[in-house]
Structures are given as structure tokens and as C-alpha cells.
Design a protein around this motif. Structure first.
Motif: not given
Length: 123
Positions: A112-117
Motif C-alpha cells: 500500500i502506497w500513498g501519493q507522494g509529497t
């Protein structure tokens, strides 16, 4: 579980930033968490990871002593405190989650991955 990363921005070399990654839609304490980063034209690299309870952490060698990963299970959030930032720390930073108690260090071990910042460090 879904992940939402935030806190990136532009900072001068030597400065600090604190990234946050909020989890929703699942049981946060089922997951060990990690931070990775990816600069343009490069692979996604391990930054830091933390076990489900927060009792164990791991860092990439170049981040040791500068970055600190932590989690607040009551808030379903994992953090990455970044100090003494360098221009080479410029990248998109991603948070990720993996089932199980222990931290992991390879991107393929996270499902599971977030969208990045985006973090940009100016010289």
C-alpha cells in the motif's frame, strides 16, 4: 487502508521538514510503515521504516542521524522528521504500509502506497 502523505515543500539546505502520513480505512496497527523517496530518473529508494508498535526502526545509511521516523497509533499517522537537509535529499517522498509486525526495507515488500509529497532542498 489508504495513505495520505503531506508536509513536503521547499527548504534551504540545512533546514528541516516534518512529513506526515495519515492512514484511513483500516486497522493501522496491523501495518509496519515505511518512507521511500524517488528523484527524477532514479529508482525508489528506502528511507526509513518502523514496526507496528513503533518499538523498532531502521534507516538508510545516508539518513541516520538526520531523519527520524515515528508513529502515533492513536492518530493513525506516521511521521518523518528530516533535519540537516541537503540538496541531494530533493525527491518525492512516499509513505507505504506492509502487513505484519516488523519493518521492511524493500519497496516490493510494501503493498500500500500513498501519493507522494515533494521535498525540494535548495543550495
Amino acid at each position: 487502508v489508504q495513505l495520505q502523505a503531506s508536509g513536503g515543500g521547499l527548504v534551504q539546505a540545512g533546514g528541516s521538514l516534518k512529513l506526515s502520513c495519515a492512514a484511513s480505512g483500516g486497522t493501522f496497527t496491523n501495518y509496519a510503515m515505511g518512507w521511500f523517496r524517488q528523484a527524477p530518473g532514479t529508482e525508489r529508494d528506502f528511507v526509513a521504516s518502523i514496526s507496528r508498535t513503533g518499538g523498532s526502526t531502521s534507516y538508510a545509511d545516508s539518513m541516520k542521524g538526520r531523519f527520524t521516523i515515528s508513529r502515533d497509533n492513536a492518530k493513525n499517522t506516521v511521521y518523518l522528521q528530516m533535519n540537516s537537509l541537503k540538496p541531494e535529499d530533493t525527491a518525492v517522498y512516499f509513505c507505504a504500509a506492509t502487513i505484519g509486525p516488523y519493518f521492511k526495507t524493500r519497496p516490493g515488500e510494501y503493498s500500500i502506497w500513498g501519493q507522494g509529497t515533494l521535498v525540494t532542498v535548495s543550495s
